[in-house]
Design a protein around this motif. Structure first.
Motif, PDB file in Angstrom:
ATOM      1  N   ASP A 150     -36.743 -14.687  -3.117  1.00  0.00           N
ATOM      2  CA  ASP A 150     -36.345 -13.273  -3.128  1.00  0.00           C
ATOM      3  C   ASP A 150     -34.821 -13.188  -3.117  1.00  0.00           C
ATOM      4  N   VAL A 151     -34.228 -13.164  -4.299  1.00  0.00           N
ATOM      5  CA  VAL A 151     -32.769 -13.141  -4.416  1.00  0.00           C
ATOM      6  C   VAL A 151     -32.344 -12.054  -5.404  1.00  0.00           C
ATOM      7  N   ASP A 152     -31.075 -11.672  -5.337  1.00  0.00           N
ATOM      8  CA  ASP A 152     -30.520 -10.702  -6.269  1.00  0.00           C
ATOM      9  C   ASP A 152     -30.576 -11.255  -7.694  1.00  0.00           C
ATOM     10  N   THR A 153     -30.855 -10.378  -8.651  1.00  0.00           N
ATOM     11  CA  THR A 153     -30.994 -10.783 -10.051  1.00  0.00           C
ATOM     12  C   THR A 153     -30.330  -9.750 -10.953  1.00  0.00           C
ATOM     13  N   VAL A 154     -29.575 -10.228 -11.935  1.00  0.00           N
ATOM     14  CA  VAL A 154     -28.923  -9.342 -12.902  1.00  0.00           C
ATOM     15  C   VAL A 154     -29.356  -9.771 -14.303  1.00  0.00           C
ATOM     16  N   LEU A 155     -30.000  -8.854 -15.029  1.00  0.00           N
ATOM     17  CA  LEU A 155     -30.545  -9.150 -16.345  1.00  0.00           C
ATOM     18  C   LEU A 155     -30.067  -8.126 -17.361  1.00  0.00           C
ATOM     19  N   CYS A 156     -30.253  -8.448 -18.644  1.00  0.00           N
ATOM     20  CA  CYS A 156     -30.132  -7.464 -19.715  1.00  0.00           C
ATOM     21  C   CYS A 156     -31.531  -7.038 -20.150  1.00  0.00           C
ATOM     22  N   ASP A 157     -31.621  -5.924 -20.849  1.00  0.00           N
ATOM     23  CA  ASP A 157     -32.912  -5.406 -21.292  1.00  0.00           C
ATOM     24  C   ASP A 157     -33.364  -6.170 -22.540  1.00  0.00           C
ATOM     25  N   GLY A 298     -20.983  -9.688   3.916  1.00  0.00           N
ATOM     26  CA  GLY A 298     -21.916  -9.260   4.949  1.00  0.00           C
ATOM     27  C   GLY A 298     -22.817  -8.119   4.557  1.00  0.00           C
ATOM     28  N   GLY A 299     -22.777  -7.727   3.272  1.00  0.00           N
ATOM     29  CA  GLY A 299     -23.642  -6.643   2.819  1.00  0.00           C
ATOM     30  C   GLY A 299     -25.098  -7.044   2.880  1.00  0.00           C
ATOM     31  N   GLY A 300     -25.886  -6.281   3.609  1.00  0.00           N
ATOM     32  CA  GLY A 300     -27.296  -6.618   3.773  1.00  0.00           C
ATOM     33  C   GLY A 300     -28.177  -5.826   2.834  1.00  0.00           C
ATOM     34  N   GLY A 301     -29.436  -5.695   3.206  1.00  0.00           N
ATOM     35  CA  GLY A 301     -30.391  -4.951   2.409  1.00  0.00           C
ATOM     36  C   GLY A 301     -31.280  -5.858   1.591  1.00  0.00           C
ATOM     37  N   PRO A 302     -32.332  -5.289   1.000  1.00  0.00           N
ATOM     38  CA  PRO A 302     -33.262  -6.092   0.203  1.00  0.00           C
ATOM     39  C   PRO A 302     -32.613  -6.603  -1.071  1.00  0.00           C
ATOM     40  N   ALA A 303     -33.216  -7.634  -1.652  1.00  0.00           N
ATOM     41  CA  ALA A 303     -32.706  -8.194  -2.905  1.00  0.00           C
ATOM     42  C   ALA A 303     -32.745  -7.129  -3.994  1.00  0.00           C
ATOM     43  N   GLU A 304     -31.716  -7.119  -4.817  1.00  0.00           N
ATOM     44  CA  GLU A 304     -31.605  -6.142  -5.897  1.00  0.00           C
ATOM     45  C   GLU A 304     -31.933  -6.785  -7.241  1.00  0.00           C
ATOM     46  N   ARG A 305     -32.512  -5.995  -8.132  1.00  0.00           N
ATOM     47  CA  ARG A 305     -32.770  -6.420  -9.508  1.00  0.00           C
ATOM     48  C   ARG A 305     -32.096  -5.392 -10.417  1.00  0.00           C
TER      49      ARG A 305
END
Length: 328
Positions: A150-157, A298-305
């Motif tokens: 469960d990690v941050d993810t950056v994609l294109c469409d 230190g920014g928290g919160g759930p993983a972003e997509r």
């Protein structure tokens, strides 16, 4: 540092603040400290700073191939963001080899990087769990991490861009549209194939689809086979920039409508210009790096997509009307 303080006639803490770019020192005093540093040839002890702060001011970047213009754009954007945060980028190419990806990531972690940006080559990233649990943030870019991470993810469409390209060819009267994609094990290749299939619907002909590494001999053989059919394709959609350039070489002057996924240098200077679906490589790098540094701070919160949009650039090749390709 004590010698610098004595030379400048200030307290040791004042020197520390100037060296670490901390506030609270007036300009004249800071200039006096910097002049003392230059006279004495002082350089700060990075190892000691790391021990005190618990950070190395460095991040690790794993991409597919530093020589690929798309990934060069990602890398440059990551570096630009890192510079603004006073951080160094350690980078390496996986060459689409999962073992090499793992080796690079774990090497960067052994060097205590503050975070990781990874273009994954494989689907098993369980080796990263202990590093994530220890507090090393990671952002996956261009492709998602494997199951269970469960990690941050950056994609294109990717899928939407492929639908857009195929629909554009359909709108110009084409019904026999071929697709050349990269290896089906690569996430982006699979997404673009799905988008192509969704746009074509019942018009899909499995004989007009080929998914493999973009080598000239393979691409030429596939195109020769397709164009030798009784009902050959009149249009071609290529799944990435390397495939587009390889297809142009393989076509060798044969007329065929063409749209490629990814823009490339000089595409607008060919005759006709090559129509492309353009994705923002710099945007991928910038967004992923900004997200990573937010986590490091230190920014928290759930993983972003995060999914970035793509755009179609019509230049002529994708707008050619249907016509049976001439033999070479």
């Amino acid at each position: 540092m004590k010698d610098v303080a004595a030379e400048a006639g200030v307290a040791l803490k004042t020197v520390s603040r100037v060296v670490n770019n901390e506030p609270g020192v007036n300009a004249a005093t800071a200039d006096r400290v910097r002049a003392a540093i230059e006279r004495l040839g002082y350089s700060r002890n990075e190892s000691a700073r790391v021990l005190r702060q618990g950070r190395t001011s460095s991040i690790g970047l794993v991409i597919e191939d530093v020589g690929d213009p798309f990934y060069s754009g990602v890398s440059r954007a990551v570096e630009d963001v890192a510079i603004r945060h006073g951080s160094l980028v350690l980078s390496g190419s996986s060459a689409e080899e999962p073992a090499r990806e793992r080796e690079l990531v774990l090497t960067f972690c052994a060097r205590r990087v503050d975070g990781l940006i990874v273009v994954p080559a494989g689907a098993d990233h369980s080796y990263l769990r202990s590093e994530l649990a220890a507090g090393t943030p990671a952002v996956f870019v261009d492709r998602p991490a494997g199951p269970g991470l469960d990690v941050d993810t950056v994609l294109c469409d990717n899928r939407g861009g492929a639908r857009m390209a195929t629909a554009h060819l359909l709108a110009h009267g084409h019904r026999r549209i071929a697709f050349l994609g990269d290896s089906p094990t690569i996430f982006t290749a699979g997404e673009r194939e799905h988008g192509y299939r969704e746009a074509l619907g019942d018009l899909v002909d499995e004989r007009l689809i080929s998914m493999a590494h973009p080598e000239l001999d393979r691409v030429r053989a596939d195109l020769d086979r397709m164009l030798g059919m009784d009902d050959p394709p009149t249009a071609l959609f290529t799944g990435n920039g390397r495939l587009t350039m390889t297809a142009l070489r393989a076509l060798a002057g044969r007329r065929m409508a063409l749209i490629g996924f990814d823009d490339f240098e000089l595409a607008d200077l060919l005759s006709p210009g090559v129509s492309v679906v353009s994705q923002d490589s710099a945007g991928l790098g910038r967004v992923s790096a900004e997200l990573l540094f937010r986590r490091i701070a230190g920014g928290g919160g759930p993983a972003e997509r995060v999914q970035l949009p793509v755009r179609l650039i019509p230049r002529g090749s994708g707008e050619l009307p249907p016509e049976a390709p001439r033999s070479s």
